[in-house]
Design an enzyme around this catalytic site. Structure first.
Site, PDB file in Angstrom:
ATOM      1  N   THR A 214       1.595  -7.261   7.758  1.00 30.35           N
ATOM      2  CA  THR A 214       3.033  -7.412   7.552  1.00 30.35           C
ATOM      3  C   THR A 214       3.709  -7.494   8.908  1.00 30.35           C
ATOM      4  OG1 THR A 214       2.900  -6.017   5.574  1.00 30.35           O
ATOM      5  CG2 THR A 214       5.079  -6.309   6.544  1.00 30.35           C
ATOM      6  N   ARG A 242       1.209  -8.481  -8.276  1.00 30.19           N
ATOM      7  CA  ARG A 242       1.095  -7.292  -7.438  1.00 30.19           C
ATOM      8  C   ARG A 242       2.178  -7.250  -6.368  1.00 30.19           C
ATOM      9  NH1 ARG A 242       0.147  -6.481  -1.605  1.00 30.19           N
ATOM     10  NH2 ARG A 242      -0.968  -4.501  -1.359  1.00 30.19           N
ATOM     11  N   ILE A 243       2.801  -6.096  -6.185  1.00 32.59           N
ATOM     12  CA  ILE A 243       3.749  -5.845  -5.109  1.00 32.59           C
ATOM     13  C   ILE A 243       3.186  -4.719  -4.251  1.00 32.59           C
ATOM     14  CG2 ILE A 243       6.094  -5.133  -4.493  1.00 32.59           C
ATOM     15  CD1 ILE A 243       6.028  -7.812  -5.880  1.00 32.59           C
ATOM     16  N   ASP A 245       3.534  -2.454  -0.332  1.00 33.22           N
ATOM     17  CA  ASP A 245       4.496  -1.522   0.264  1.00 33.22           C
ATOM     18  C   ASP A 245       5.652  -2.224   0.969  1.00 33.22           C
ATOM     19  OD1 ASP A 245       2.728  -2.480   2.302  1.00 33.22           O
ATOM     20  OD2 ASP A 245       3.358  -0.832   3.595  1.00 33.22           O
ATOM     21  N   GLY A 266      -0.181  -2.424   6.843  1.00 30.46           N
ATOM     22  CA  GLY A 266      -1.550  -2.037   6.529  1.00 30.46           C
ATOM     23  C   GLY A 266      -1.853  -2.080   5.057  1.00 30.46           C
TER      24      GLY A 266
END
Length: 351
Positions: A214, A242-243, A245, A266
């Site tokens: 990210t 899917r989502i 963090d 991560g």
């Protein structure tokens, strides 16, 4: 005559006092390291763009949005923006978050389809709605209504990645558990085990910067306003829908003008369970340095998942910064501030 002398004396004392106040404020301002921007990984081009915004008097929100947009355009590490990290169906979808530390307001999108600049759509959620989070196909519809261009996020690279994963590697690795056919050997479609006596423990795939990464960014502008944001295309071969963090406030990023900001990167399926960015800011609120605050957040996750990979960057509202990481040898992040004529890459040894 005596009264005039007394009045002159008082005016003189007031002048001296105001001089001391001015000197004090000047010293305090000179001691704060703002404006400043910090960015996860070695995403220098994004950091440079964010600094240009800040150095020209722009807002922290604009710096984060425009800085992250560079990574979305340049497909940083193949894990940000279009044409990377195809899901189980071969489609690239995007997640993003932007947070205003002055108003404590956020805009976020998850599972965004067919729109390239997820961070800018998140900014539109922040600026043009009373909501905080839009997801999936209806987030795309919102983006089109706001003037964004709808286009495929699939490229020849992402298509080739998916075909190799699906056809040559038989859908390995994947994120399924306790289903049939055996997900460690076969592709789906899958069905759940109704009466399995040996259910596998919920865990996670080992990830690294080229599997799930990210761009996380925290910026402070000349007015002391703080913004934080993220953008990602998620985990490779994720189950559609899917989502992770990244778009979750307090997990992917968090900002509070009274304290500072933080951003995480991560293993998102694990990290979102611990709100590491929020915890880092709260630790700084309690008096911890940015480095120690980030270490506390990372250690909290590692105590439950010792093999997770992730990192947190932290920035106090006076411009002090730091980071902590786990599960890799070294974690780089980028800093650009008024103390240096160019960006600085800082490497952190991980636990």
């Amino acid at each position: 005559m005596h009264m005039k002398s007394l009045a002159d004396y008082k005016m003189n004392q007031i002048g001296i006092f105001l001089t001391y106040v001015l000197v004090y404020l000047t010293n305090v301002c000179s001691e704060t390291n703002i404006p400043i921007v910090i960015t996860t990984w070695s995403f220098t081009n994004s950091t440079v763009k964010a600094w240009e915004v800040l150095n020209n008097g722009g807002t922290a929100l604009d710096a984060v949005e425009q800085g992250a947009s560079v990574c979305e355009d340049q497909q940083c590490d193949g894990t940000v923006g279009y044409g990377g990290s195809p899901d189980e169906n071969g489609e690239t979808t995007l997640d993003a978050l932007i947070m205003n530390g002055r108003t404590m307001n956020i805009g976020a999108v998850g599972g965004l389809r067919r729109i390239k600049h997820a961070i800018s759509v998140a900014r539109h959620v922040l600026d043009h709605t009373k909501h905080s989070f839009l997801v999936g196909e209806l987030a795309t519809q919102f983006a089109v209504e706001m003037g964004f261009q709808e286009e495929s996020l699939t490229t020849s690279v992402s298509k080739k990645l998916w075909m190799k994963w699906h056809n040559e590697h038989h859908c390995q690795p994947n994120f399924w558990l306790n289903v049939s056919p055996d997900p460690t050997r076969n592709c789906g479609p899958y069905q759940k085990h109704e009466y399995s006596q040996h259910l596998l423990k919920k865990s996670h795939l080992n990830v690294d910067r080229f599997n799930h990464d990210t761009i996380g960014m925290v910026a402070i502008d000349q007015h002391g306003d703080i913004a934080a944001g993220t953008s990602t295309n998620g985990a490779k071969y994720k189950i559609p829908g899917r989502i992770g963090d990244s778009p979750i406030p307090g997990s992917g990023a968090y900002a509070d003008n009274d304290v500072g900001g933080a951003a995480a990167t991560g293993d998102g399926d694990v990290m979102l369970r611990f709100l590491p960015s929020f915890l880092t800011v709260e630790e700084m609120r309690r008096g911890s340095s940015p480095t120690d605050a980030a270490k506390t957040a990372v250690a909290r996750i590692a105590s439950h998942y010792p093999d997770f990979m992730g990192a947190v960057v932290a920035l106090k509202n006076d411009g002090e910064y730091g980071a902590a990481c786990h599960g890799i040898n070294m974690f780089p992040y980028v800093v650009y501030d008024k103390k240096h004529s160019s960006y600085q890459i800082v490497n952190v040894s991980c636990s």
